[in-house]
Design a protein around this motif. Structure first.
Motif, PDB file in Angstrom:
ATOM      1  N   ASP A  22       0.873  -1.167   0.000  1.00 41.25           N
ATOM      2  CA  ASP A  22       0.000   0.000   0.000  1.00 41.25           C
ATOM      3  C   ASP A  22       0.911   1.218   0.000  1.00 41.25           C
ATOM      4  OD1 ASP A  22      -1.992   1.811   0.205  1.00 41.25           O
ATOM      5  OD2 ASP A  22      -3.034   0.808   1.845  1.00 41.25           O
ATOM      6  N   PHE A  23       1.291   1.653  -1.187  1.00 36.26           N
ATOM      7  CA  PHE A  23       2.242   2.747  -1.300  1.00 36.26           C
ATOM      8  C   PHE A  23       1.627   4.067  -0.864  1.00 36.26           C
ATOM      9  CE2 PHE A  23       3.787  -0.197  -4.715  1.00 36.26           C
ATOM     10  CZ  PHE A  23       5.008  -0.499  -4.135  1.00 36.26           C
ATOM     11  N   LEU A  24       2.452   4.881  -0.232  1.00 35.90           N
ATOM     12  CA  LEU A  24       2.072   6.232   0.137  1.00 35.90           C
ATOM     13  C   LEU A  24       2.867   7.160  -0.784  1.00 35.90           C
ATOM     14  CD1 LEU A  24       0.467   7.973   2.131  1.00 35.90           C
ATOM     15  CD2 LEU A  24       2.417   7.829   3.698  1.00 35.90           C
ATOM     16  N   ALA A  70      14.016   1.701  11.604  1.00 38.18           N
ATOM     17  CA  ALA A  70      13.650   0.472  12.308  1.00 38.18           C
ATOM     18  C   ALA A  70      12.450   0.630  13.226  1.00 38.18           C
ATOM     19  CB  ALA A  70      14.849  -0.040  13.110  1.00 38.18           C
ATOM     20  N   GLY A  71      12.297   1.820  13.853  1.00 35.63           N
ATOM     21  CA  GLY A  71      11.290   1.926  14.897  1.00 35.63           C
ATOM     22  C   GLY A  71      10.082   2.781  14.610  1.00 35.63           C
ATOM     23  N   ALA A  72      10.020   3.413  13.436  1.00 38.22           N
ATOM     24  CA  ALA A  72       8.912   4.318  13.148  1.00 38.22           C
ATOM     25  C   ALA A  72       8.326   4.008  11.777  1.00 38.22           C
ATOM     26  CB  ALA A  72       9.369   5.770  13.210  1.00 38.22           C
ATOM     27  N   PRO A  73       7.012   4.232  11.586  1.00 39.64           N
ATOM     28  CA  PRO A  73       6.350   3.872  10.334  1.00 39.64           C
ATOM     29  C   PRO A  73       6.646   4.854   9.204  1.00 39.64           C
ATOM     30  CG  PRO A  73       4.782   4.907  11.791  1.00 39.64           C
ATOM     31  CD  PRO A  73       6.038   4.755  12.583  1.00 39.64           C
ATOM     32  N   MET A  74       6.102   4.548   8.031  1.00 40.98           N
ATOM     33  CA  MET A  74       6.376   5.369   6.850  1.00 40.98           C
ATOM     34  C   MET A  74       5.737   6.752   6.927  1.00 40.98           C
ATOM     35  SD  MET A  74       4.024   3.597   3.912  1.00 40.98           S
ATOM     36  CE  MET A  74       2.252   3.358   4.098  1.00 40.98           C
ATOM     37  N   VAL A  77       7.825  11.055  -4.314  1.00 41.79           N
ATOM     38  CA  VAL A  77       8.260  10.209  -3.202  1.00 41.79           C
ATOM     39  C   VAL A  77       7.265   9.072  -3.018  1.00 41.79           C
ATOM     40  CG1 VAL A  77       8.835  10.106  -0.748  1.00 41.79           C
ATOM     41  CG2 VAL A  77       9.369  12.171  -2.080  1.00 41.79           C
ATOM     42  N   VAL A  78       7.778   7.851  -3.048  1.00 40.18           N
ATOM     43  CA  VAL A  78       6.955   6.652  -2.869  1.00 40.18           C
ATOM     44  C   VAL A  78       7.420   5.948  -1.604  1.00 40.18           C
ATOM     45  CG1 VAL A  78       6.206   4.463  -3.866  1.00 40.18           C
ATOM     46  CG2 VAL A  78       6.712   6.421  -5.369  1.00 40.18           C
ATOM     47  N   ARG A  79       6.526   5.841  -0.617  1.00 50.74           N
ATOM     48  CA  ARG A  79       6.877   5.172   0.633  1.00 50.74           C
ATOM     49  C   ARG A  79       6.128   3.845   0.768  1.00 50.74           C
ATOM     50  NH1 ARG A  79       5.483   9.888   4.749  1.00 50.74           N
ATOM     51  NH2 ARG A  79       4.422  10.795   2.942  1.00 50.74           N
ATOM     52  N   PHE A  80       6.728   2.949   1.516  1.00 53.30           N
ATOM     53  CA  PHE A  80       6.102   1.659   1.800  1.00 53.30           C
ATOM     54  C   PHE A  80       6.605   1.191   3.158  1.00 53.30           C
ATOM     55  CE2 PHE A  80      10.227   0.469   0.253  1.00 53.30           C
ATOM     56  CZ  PHE A  80      10.538  -0.704   0.913  1.00 53.30           C
ATOM     57  N   GLU A  81       5.999   0.125   3.679  1.00 48.74           N
ATOM     58  CA  GLU A  81       6.405  -0.396   4.978  1.00 48.74           C
ATOM     59  C   GLU A  81       6.837  -1.851   4.888  1.00 48.74           C
ATOM     60  OE1 GLU A  81       3.096   0.378   7.565  1.00 48.74           O
ATOM     61  OE2 GLU A  81       3.878   2.349   8.138  1.00 48.74           O
ATOM     62  N   VAL A 122      10.002  -2.742  -5.168  1.00 48.80           N
ATOM     63  CA  VAL A 122      10.450  -2.130  -6.422  1.00 48.80           C
ATOM     64  C   VAL A 122       9.744  -2.774  -7.607  1.00 48.80           C
ATOM     65  CG1 VAL A 122      12.416  -1.797  -7.973  1.00 48.80           C
ATOM     66  CG2 VAL A 122      12.704  -1.474  -5.500  1.00 48.80           C
ATOM     67  N   GLU A 123       9.680  -4.098  -7.603  1.00 50.36           N
ATOM     68  CA  GLU A 123       9.025  -4.805  -8.704  1.00 50.36           C
ATOM     69  C   GLU A 123       7.557  -4.415  -8.813  1.00 50.36           C
ATOM     70  OE1 GLU A 123       9.832  -8.975  -7.846  1.00 50.36           O
ATOM     71  OE2 GLU A 123      11.238  -9.006  -9.537  1.00 50.36           O
ATOM     72  N   GLU A 124       6.881  -4.353  -7.666  1.00 49.04           N
ATOM     73  CA  GLU A 124       5.450  -4.040  -7.696  1.00 49.04           C
ATOM     74  C   GLU A 124       5.197  -2.606  -8.132  1.00 49.04           C
ATOM     75  OE1 GLU A 124       1.769  -3.867  -4.563  1.00 49.04           O
ATOM     76  OE2 GLU A 124       3.013  -5.674  -4.590  1.00 49.04           O
ATOM     77  N   LEU A 125       6.059  -1.686  -7.697  1.00 49.27           N
ATOM     78  CA  LEU A 125       5.889  -0.303  -8.114  1.00 49.27           C
ATOM     79  C   LEU A 125       6.009  -0.181  -9.628  1.00 49.27           C
ATOM     80  CD1 LEU A 125       5.623   2.747  -7.499  1.00 49.27           C
ATOM     81  CD2 LEU A 125       8.123   2.805  -7.362  1.00 49.27           C
ATOM     82  N   LEU A 126       7.022  -0.820 -10.196  1.00 54.37           N
ATOM     83  CA  LEU A 126       7.269  -0.693 -11.624  1.00 54.37           C
ATOM     84  C   LEU A 126       6.221  -1.394 -12.470  1.00 54.37           C
ATOM     85  CD1 LEU A 126      11.146  -1.134 -11.623  1.00 54.37           C
ATOM     86  CD2 LEU A 126       9.885   0.923 -12.300  1.00 54.37           C
ATOM     87  N   ALA A 127       5.697  -2.491 -11.957  1.00 53.64           N
ATOM     88  CA  ALA A 127       4.771  -3.296 -12.765  1.00 53.64           C
ATOM     89  C   ALA A 127       3.305  -3.099 -12.400  1.00 53.64           C
ATOM     90  CB  ALA A 127       5.122  -4.784 -12.631  1.00 53.64           C
ATOM     91  N   GLY A 128       3.051  -2.441 -11.266  1.00 55.74           N
ATOM     92  CA  GLY A 128       1.675  -2.354 -10.775  1.00 55.74           C
ATOM     93  C   GLY A 128       0.958  -1.078 -11.173  1.00 55.74           C
ATOM     94  N   GLU A 129      -0.240  -0.930 -10.639  1.00 60.33           N
ATOM     95  CA  GLU A 129      -1.097   0.206 -10.983  1.00 60.33           C
ATOM     96  C   GLU A 129      -0.649   1.503 -10.318  1.00 60.33           C
ATOM     97  OE1 GLU A 129      -5.045  -0.876  -9.967  1.00 60.33           O
ATOM     98  OE2 GLU A 129      -5.220  -2.453 -11.505  1.00 60.33           O
ATOM     99  N   SER A 130       0.243   1.420  -9.339  1.00 61.46           N
ATOM    100  CA  SER A 130       0.685   2.634  -8.651  1.00 61.46           C
ATOM    101  C   SER A 130       1.611   3.484  -9.508  1.00 61.46           C
ATOM    102  CB  SER A 130       1.401   2.270  -7.340  1.00 61.46           C
ATOM    103  OG  SER A 130       0.504   1.665  -6.425  1.00 61.46           O
ATOM    104  N   TRP A 131       2.222   2.867 -10.514  1.00 63.94           N
ATOM    105  CA  TRP A 131       3.139   3.613 -11.380  1.00 63.94           C
ATOM    106  C   TRP A 131       2.358   4.529 -12.306  1.00 63.94           C
ATOM    107  CZ3 TRP A 131       8.246   4.383 -11.225  1.00 63.94           C
ATOM    108  CH2 TRP A 131       8.837   5.004 -12.331  1.00 63.94           C
ATOM    109  N   ASN A 132       2.749   5.789 -12.312  1.00 61.33           N
ATOM    110  CA  ASN A 132       2.121   6.790 -13.162  1.00 61.33           C
ATOM    111  C   ASN A 132       2.895   6.874 -14.474  1.00 61.33           C
ATOM    112  OD1 ASN A 132       1.202   9.180 -14.380  1.00 61.33           O
ATOM    113  ND2 ASN A 132       0.864  10.195 -12.401  1.00 61.33           N
TER     114      ASN A 132
END
Length: 251
Positions: free
Chosen positions: A14-16, A34-38, A57-61, A91-101
Motif C-alpha cells: 500500500d504505497f504512500l 527500524a522503529g517508526a512507520p512510513m 516520493v513513494v513510501r512503503f512499509e 520495487v518490482e510491484e511499483l514498476l509493474a503495478g497500478e501505482s506507477w504513473n
C-alpha cells in the motif's frame, strides 16, 4: 495525507505517494527506519520537502511495521538483511503495478530510506537482479555501526563497498551511528557521496546552540537528495578494481 489501510506481509504494498505540483524530476522510493512507520513525522517532513524540490516520493512499509497497523503490537525489526527481499518486491510491484504513473516514464528511479531503510536499500544495490530502472540510492542517516560499538568488526561498510549503484548519504555531524570525525577517518568507496548535515543527530536535527535548525537541515538534505536523484552519477565499471564516477548531464 491519511494513513494507509492496514496491510499484511502477503498483501500488495500500500504505497504512500507524494507528487510535486510542478513537473517531476525523479522518483524516489523511501523506506522507514527500524522503529517508526512510513508516515512518522520525519518521513512526512522529508517527503514534503522532496516534493517541493520536484521529486515524486513513494513510501512503503516492511511487513513487521505494516502489521502494527493491524494489531497495534510493536515488533523488533530484526536483522536488516531479512528485508532486502521485501524491498526488492516493493520495487518490482511499483514498476509493474497500478501505482506507477505513466507520466513518470523516463524519470530516474532511485531507492533509499532513513537509517535501516537506507541500509537495506544499499544492500539491495549490490544485487545484480535489481531492475535496471533503479539508478541510485539515497540514505538519510546511514547506521555505519551500532551505537557505542565502533570497533573495525562493527562497521557496516560492505553494502557501500559492493554497491553497483551510486549512493548519496546525508549524515548528521554528531550522529551516534557514525559521527563526522570517525567516518572522516575511513576511506569510503568512490561510488559513495557523503554530505554532512550541520550539527545533525541521527534524525539530522541540530542541538539548541546551533545556528542550524531542524527545518534548515531537512531542507538542505532534501535539496541534496533531489539534485542527486534528478541527475544520478553513472558508475563506469571496468575489469579492474577501480570505479569511476561521471555526472550524467542529460536529465
Amino acid at each position: 495525507m491519511s494513513s494507509p489501510a492496514p496491510i499484511t506481509a502477503d498483501s500488495p504494498f500500500d504505497f504512500l505517494i507524494n507528487e510535486p505540483e510542478t513537473s517531476p524530476r525523479a522518483v524516489l522510493m523511501l523506506a522507514h527506519g527500524a522503529g517508526a512507520p512510513m508516515d512518522a513525522s520525519f518521513m512526512e517532513r522529508i517527503a514534503s520537502m522532496l516534493t517541493e524540490n520536484g521529486i515524486v516520493v513513494v513510501r512503503f512499509e516492511f511487513s513487521y511495521m505494516a502489521r502494527r497497523r493491524v494489531d497495534g503490537k510493536r515488533r523488533p525489526a530484526g536483522r536488516a538483511e531479512r528485508w532486502t527481499h521485501h524491498y526488492f518486491r516493493a520495487v518490482e510491484e511499483l514498476l509493474a503495478g497500478e501505482s506507477w504513473n505513466k507520466a513518470w516514464d523516463g524519470l530516474p528511479l532511485l531507492i533509499g530510506g532513513k537509517s535501516m531503510g537506507g541500509r537495506v536499500a544499499a544492500m539491495l544495490a549490490c544485487d545484480e537482479d535489481l531492475d535496471l530502472a533503479v539508478k541510485g540510492v539515497v540514505v538519510l542517516g546511514y547506521p555505519f555501526h551500532p551505537i557505542g560499538k565502533s570497533e573495525p568488526e562493527d562497521w557496516r561498510l560492505e553494502p557501500l563497498e559492493k554497491s553497483l549503484l551510486p549512493i548519496l548519504i546525508c549524515q548528521g555531524e554528531r550522529d551516534d551511528f557514525g559521527w563526522w570525525d570517525e567516518v572522516d577517518a575511513i576511506d569510503l568507496p568512490p561510488q559513495v557521496t557523503l554530505e554532512w548535515i550541520t550539527n545533525g543527530s541521527h534524525d539530522l536535527g541540530p542541538t539548541g546552540k546551533s545556528e542550524a535548525t531542524m527545518k534548515s537541515n531537512l531542507q538542505h538534505a532534501a535539496r541534496l537528495a533531489a539534485d542527486f536523484a534528478a541527475n544520478p552519477p553513472i558508475l563506469e565499471m571496468d575489469f579492474g578494481d577501480d570505479v569511476v564516477l561521471e555526472d550524467d548531464d542529460e536529465d
